[in-house]
Design an enzyme around this catalytic site. Structure first.
Site, short mmCIF file in Angstrom:
data_model
loop_
_atom_site.label_atom_id
_atom_site.label_comp_id
_atom_site.label_asym_id
_atom_site.label_seq_id
_atom_site.Cartn_x
_atom_site.Cartn_y
_atom_site.Cartn_z
N ALA A 116 39.55 31.01 33.77
CA ALA A 116 39.30 29.58 33.90
C ALA A 116 39.07 28.91 32.54
O ALA A 116 38.78 27.73 32.47
CB ALA A 116 38.10 29.35 34.81
N GLY A 117 39.14 29.68 31.47
CA GLY A 117 38.94 29.10 30.14
C GLY A 117 37.48 28.97 29.75
O GLY A 117 37.15 28.28 28.79
N GLY A 119 35.42 31.61 29.02
CA GLY A 119 34.95 32.71 28.17
C GLY A 119 34.41 33.92 28.91
O GLY A 119 33.60 34.67 28.35
N SER A 121 35.76 36.80 29.60
CA SER A 121 36.05 38.11 28.97
C SER A 121 35.24 38.27 27.69
O SER A 121 34.68 39.34 27.43
CB SER A 121 37.55 38.26 28.68
N ALA A 122 35.14 37.21 26.89
CA ALA A 122 34.36 37.32 25.64
C ALA A 122 32.89 37.54 25.95
O ALA A 122 32.21 38.36 25.31
CB ALA A 122 34.54 36.05 24.81
N ASP A 164 36.14 32.49 20.98
CA ASP A 164 35.40 32.71 22.23
C ASP A 164 34.22 33.65 22.00
O ASP A 164 33.08 33.35 22.36
CB ASP A 164 36.33 33.32 23.30
C1 MEV Z 1 40.77 30.30 24.45
O1 MEV Z 1 39.45 30.02 24.90
C2 MEV Z 1 41.00 29.63 23.14
C3 MEV Z 1 42.41 29.81 22.59
O2 MEV Z 1 42.48 28.98 21.42
C4 MEV Z 1 42.71 31.23 22.25
C5 MEV Z 1 41.96 31.73 21.04
O3 MEV Z 1 41.48 30.96 20.22
O4 MEV Z 1 41.93 32.96 20.88
C6 MEV Z 1 43.46 29.30 23.56
#
Ligand code: MEV
Length: 330
Positions: A116-117, A119, A121-122, A164
Site C-alpha cells: 500500500a506504499g 512501508g 516491508s521496511a 523507506d
Molecule cells: C517507495 O516507498 C518509494 C520509492 O521511491 C522507491 C524507493 O525509493 O526505493 C517508490
C-alpha cells in the site's frame, strides 16, 4: 553497536518500527533527487524467541488488504514469499554480529497493510534486525540498522533508494538523498495528514523498474523533472519548518502532477486526489510507488479532515487515521 553483559537467550525480546508516508520525491529519489518522508504510528512488532529447532523459523501475521477472492487466494500462496525478506533480515543480522548460534523463532505482527506504499516491508525489516540483535545482547545503532535493511529490501524491491528503511529506522520527518544522506527535519507542529488506501495493491519493484527504464529513454525530460523535484523537496522542508500549510499543499499538488506525468498514477488515484481537494484538502498526492496504494491529503483542521474522510469513503477508499511517530525503531 553496544553489547550488554552476556546472558543466555531464554526469554522473548521484541522491537517495533513505524510505517511511513512520503511527502515528496518518491520515485525520483531512486534517480538521485531528495525526498521528504514522515514516520507514522502504524507499527510492526517483531518477537524473537528461543527455539530448539537448530534453524531460523519465521512466522507472520500481516494484513493482506487485497480486493476480491482471487487476490485473497494468491495472497495466501504469496505468504512464503513475504517471509523470505524477514529470513534474510535475520541471517544478515546474525552474520553482522558473527553469531554462530542460529536457532530462533521470529514472529512478525504487522498492522501496516502490505503493498500500500506505507512501508510495511521496511518497517518489518528494521524491527527484525533490531530484535534479533537484542536477542544476542546487542543494541545496534541506527546507521547499522539502516544499512543492514538493504539486504531484505533489495531482495523485495530490486534497487530501492533506502528512503523507506531510513524513515522507519529514524522516525520523525526526514529529508533523504541516496545513498545515505539522512537529515532530521524538526517541526513544531506536524502536518495534519489523512491517508486513504485505494484498495489496489501492487509491486514497488515493477513500478520503480518501469520509471528507471523510462528515465533512460527520456533523459532530458527526466533531468528537468529531477531539478524540479529537488527544488520542490527543499520547498517542502521550508514549508514544514515555517508551518506554511498552503505552500506545503500546493507543493504536494505539483508533486502529484509530476508523478502522473511519469506514468505512476492511475485514474483511481487521480479521482481520489481530486475528491480530497474538492472536499477541502490543501493538497493531495499519491504516496509511495504509485500504481495503486495510498493517497495522502493535507488537512487544515479536524472538521475538514472528517469531511475529506467521508468523501473518500464514498469512493470506496479505506481511511487510516495516522499521526507522526517521533521515535523510529525501538
Ligand atoms: C517507495 O516507498 C518509494 C520509492 O521511491 C522507491 C524507493 O525509493 O526505493 C517508490
Amino acid at each position: 553497536m553496544r553489547s550488554f553483559s552476556p546472558t543466555t537467550f531464554t526469554a522473548t525480546v521484541s522491537s517495533r518500527a513505524p510505517g511511513k508516508i512520503i511527502l515528496s520525491g518518491e520515485q525520483f529519489v531512486v534517480l538521485g533527487a531528495p525526498a521528504v518522508a514522515m514516520a507514522v504510528d502504524l507499527y510492526s512488532t517483531i518477537d524473537v524467541m528461543p527455539s530448539q529447532s537448530g534453524r531460523i523459523e519465521v512466522t507472520a501475521d500481516i494484513p493482506l488488504h487485497l480486493v476480491g477472492d482471487a487476490a485473497k487466494r494468491s495472497s495466501v500462496t504469496k505468504n512464503q514469499e513475504l517471509l523470505e525478506p524477514l529470513r534474510l533480515a535475520v541471517s544478515a543480522t546474525l552474520d553482522h554480529l558473527a553469531s554462530k548460534e542460529r536457532s530462533m523463532h521470529v514472529d512478525a505482527n504487522c498492522e501496516i497493510p502490505i503493498g500500500a506504499g506505507l512501508g510495511s516491508s521496511a518497517s518489518t525489516a528494521v524491527a527484525t534486525i533490531s530484535a534479533v540483535a537484542k536477542s544476542r545482547e546487542t543494541l545496534l545503532d541506527r546507521r547499522e540498522i539502516f544499512k543492514l535493511a538493504f539486504i531484505p529490501e533489495n531482495y523485495l524491491h530490486g534497487h530501492p533508494s533506502g528512503v523507506d528503511q531510513a524513515t522507519c529506522t529514524y522516525g520523525g520527518i526526514i529529508q533523504f538523498r541516496k545513498p545515505s544522506k539522512i537529515k532530521a527535519i524538526n517541526v513544531k507542529r506536524p502536518p495534519m495528514i489523512l491517508v486513504c488506501d485505494s484498495g489496489v495493491h501492487r509491486s514497488t519493484k515493477a513500478l520503480v523498474g518501469s520509471v528507471v527504464k523510462r528515465s533512460r529513454k527520456q533523459t532530458d525530460r527526466f533531468r528537468t523533472h529531477l531539478e524540479e523535484i529537488t527544488t520542490l523537496s527543499n520547498g517542502v522542508v521550508k514549508a514544514l519548518r515555517d508551518e506554511d500549510d498552503n505552500e506545503l499543499g500546493s507543493l504536494m499538488n505539483r508533486n502529484h502532477e509530476l508523478l502522473r506525468q511519469i506514468g505512476v498514477s492511475t485514474p483511481r488515484l487521480d479521482r481520489l486526489v481530486a475528491k480530497a481537494r474538492k472536499a477541502g484538502a490543501l493538497g493531495a498526492k499519491l504516496t509511495g510507488a504509485g500504481g495503486g496504494g495510498c493517497i495522502i491529503a493535507l488537512c487544515a483542521d479536524k472538521k475538514i479532515q472528517s469531511n475529506i474522510a467521508r468523501e473518500l469513503r464514498r469512493e470506496g477508499g479505506t481511511i487510516y487515521d495516522v499521526s507522526l511517530d517521533k521515535r523510529g525503531v525501538l
